[in-house]
Design an enzyme around this catalytic site. Structure first.
Site, PDB file in Angstrom:
ATOM      1  N   LEU A 181      35.563  43.167   1.469  1.00  0.00           N
ATOM      2  CA  LEU A 181      35.034  44.535   1.485  1.00  0.00           C
ATOM      3  C   LEU A 181      35.475  45.307   2.717  1.00  0.00           C
ATOM      4  O   LEU A 181      35.572  46.536   2.695  1.00  0.00           O
ATOM      5  CB  LEU A 181      33.498  44.509   1.433  1.00  0.00           C
ATOM      6  CG  LEU A 181      32.859  43.925   0.171  1.00  0.00           C
ATOM      7  CD1 LEU A 181      31.343  43.852   0.335  1.00  0.00           C
ATOM      8  CD2 LEU A 181      33.205  44.780  -1.041  1.00  0.00           C
ATOM      9  N   GLY A 196      36.378  43.551  10.362  1.00  0.00           N
ATOM     10  CA  GLY A 196      35.833  43.973  11.641  1.00  0.00           C
ATOM     11  C   GLY A 196      36.540  43.319  12.803  1.00  0.00           C
ATOM     12  O   GLY A 196      37.577  42.665  12.631  1.00  0.00           O
ATOM     13  N   GLY A 197      35.967  43.463  13.979  1.00  0.00           N
ATOM     14  CA  GLY A 197      36.603  42.937  15.178  1.00  0.00           C
ATOM     15  C   GLY A 197      36.643  41.420  15.228  1.00  0.00           C
ATOM     16  O   GLY A 197      37.593  40.837  15.758  1.00  0.00           O
ATOM     17  N   ASP A 230      27.136  51.223  19.157  1.00  0.00           N
ATOM     18  CA  ASP A 230      28.403  51.253  18.425  1.00  0.00           C
ATOM     19  C   ASP A 230      28.256  52.042  17.124  1.00  0.00           C
ATOM     20  O   ASP A 230      28.771  51.646  16.077  1.00  0.00           O
ATOM     21  CB  ASP A 230      28.881  49.824  18.124  1.00  0.00           C
ATOM     22  CG  ASP A 230      30.353  49.783  17.711  1.00  0.00           C
ATOM     23  OD1 ASP A 230      31.096  50.729  18.076  1.00  0.00           O
ATOM     24  OD2 ASP A 230      30.752  48.825  17.028  1.00  0.00           O
TER      25      ASP A 230
END
Length: 433
Positions: free
Chosen positions: A142, A145-146, A261
């Protein structure tokens, strides 16, 4: 026999006659023959004492046994009731123990011990998640990320969830995993993503969330659809939902939680385009540590200048990031865009001089929403965005004030207070339900 009866009658008569006379020195009541039958009766009772004693002793023993049985029964009932009350806590503690056994790399995994205070995150078997994601097949990805990827998963009961798979081999990643599980297990708000469970295997952590069918705001705005699904009112609804989520963190959590964030990729949308905040790995609980000593973290374009330059972090840092998201909703532009191979421009830098120009503002809006709103509402939103991205934190409004300024701009049927004509007579409302 007759002689015996006569003797007894005579003796009784003599005794009565003696008692009827005045007592004298020669008469003693102790010598009355009438006392002799009593003496014989007493001797008979003494002969029966051993059997009576045995009978009484037997009754005493039986009574003691009954009392002991009743006491033990009462204690058992009390223990059973306590075990029923603590059953759920025991289940949670067993999950915690499993998590601790499987997570030696996290050391003191604080979140798993504190999760039972206000919420509960279920420990899930890694094999179940592996099966639910078809062994984490690329077709189920989906997002990225980091520290890892997010997969769509279908559980055995048929429900669909999102699974974030994190590489926790580094200290920073391990802390983010712990922080997110800890915080999400305590949050209960319709505009914050719900935690379904977690899992740990070796140096890999898994966080399971509710599935948000419309992905992230970033995907909707800057992906293939280029914001075509986001009408003006739907964008205002997303902005209001985001503000409500932040308001919960800043005003209703004690101590205050700073997201740190906030960005369009961390605002997720469900099938009805209700927005929810996600990704709390970098979030900070105010008062638990010196925020000024925190390692600088965040995403370029959303980080407040005071935090970027001097490391000062407050709830106004989240307000700044919210202002950037609001600008994205207005203009359909990314937070940072390349101007040349080695040069970038932030959305704030580009938009600041244009937000106060009422003649220019309607022309530079995202083409999808151009000419679809009341200009008065547009100017109000632009003013809110301008205040949120002020360089000086004290000039920025509280997120509560931002939320209340947006409520009148969102239709009643979407959670605001704005009353509009029916959907049949207003094309911009037809896709809102």
């Amino acid at each position: 026999m007759k002689l015996l009866l006569l003797l007894l009658l005579r003796q009784e008569y003599s005794a009565v006659s003696a008692m009827s006379k005045p007592f004298g020195p020669s008469i003693s009541p102790v010598s009355l023959p009438a006392l002799s039958p009593g003496i014989h009766m007493e001797s008979r009772e003494q002969k029966m004492d051993p059997s009576r004693k045995k009978f009484i002793a037997l009754i005493g023993v039986c009574s003691s046994l009954v009392v002991i049985i009743l006491v033990l029964f009462c204690l058992w009932i009390r223990y059973w009731k306590k075990s029923q009350k603590s059953g759920k806590n025991d289940a949670k503690n067993s999950d915690v123990e499993r998590g601790l056994v499987l997570a030696p790399f996290l050391g003191n995994f604080r979140s798993l011990r504190t999760v039972s205070k206000t919420g509960y995150a279920s420990f899930m078997d890694c094999k179940i998640l592996e099966k639910a994601t078809s062994k984490f097949h690329d077709s189920n990805v989906l997002g990225v990320g980091g520290f890892g990827r997010v997969y769509k998963a279908r559980l055995e009961d048929g429900s669909c969830v999102a699974v974030k798979k994190l590489d926790c081999s580094t200290q920073d990643a391990g802390k983010e995993f712990e922080n997110e599980v800890d915080l999400l297990s305590k949050f209960h708000h319709p505009n914050i993503i719900s935690l379904v469970g977690y899992s740990i295997e070796s140096e890999t952590g898994f966080i399971v969330y509710e599935l948000m069918n419309n992905g992230s705001l970033e995907t909707q705005l800057h992906g293939p659809s280029n914001g075509s699904e986001l009408s003006w009112y739907r964008r205002m609804k997303i902005a209001l939902d985001t503000a409500k989520g932040l308001e919960y963190l800043h005003e209703h959590c004690n101590p205050v939680v700073i997201h740190r964030d906030l960005k369009s990729s961390n605002i997720l949308l469900d099938s009805n385009f209700n927005a929810k905040l996600s990704d709390f790995g970098l979030a900070v609980i105010d008062g638990t540590q010196n925020k000024n000593d925190l390692k600088l973290s965040g995403t370029v374009g959303y980080v407040a200048p005071e935090y970027l330059l001097v490391g000062k972090l407050t709830d106004k840092s989240d307000v700044y990031a919210f202002g950037v998201v609001l600008l994205e909703l207005l203009f359909g532009r990314k937070a940072v865009e390349k101007q040349a191979p080695a040069q970038c421009q932030t959305l704030v830098t580009w938009a600041m001089p244009k937000l106060t120009d009422r003649s220019l503002l309607p022309e530079i809006l995202d083409p999808v929403i151009k000419n679809t709103m009341d200009l008065k509402h547009l100017f109000q939103v632009a003013a809110v965005a301008l205040l949120c991205v002020q360089p000086e934190p004290s000039y920025r409004p509280l997120i509560t004030d931002v939320m209340h300024s947006l409520i009148p701009l969102v239709p009643v049927e979407l959670g605001g207070t704005l009353r509009q004509p029916s959907a049949s007579s207003n094309p911009t409302l037809q896709c809102q339900h």
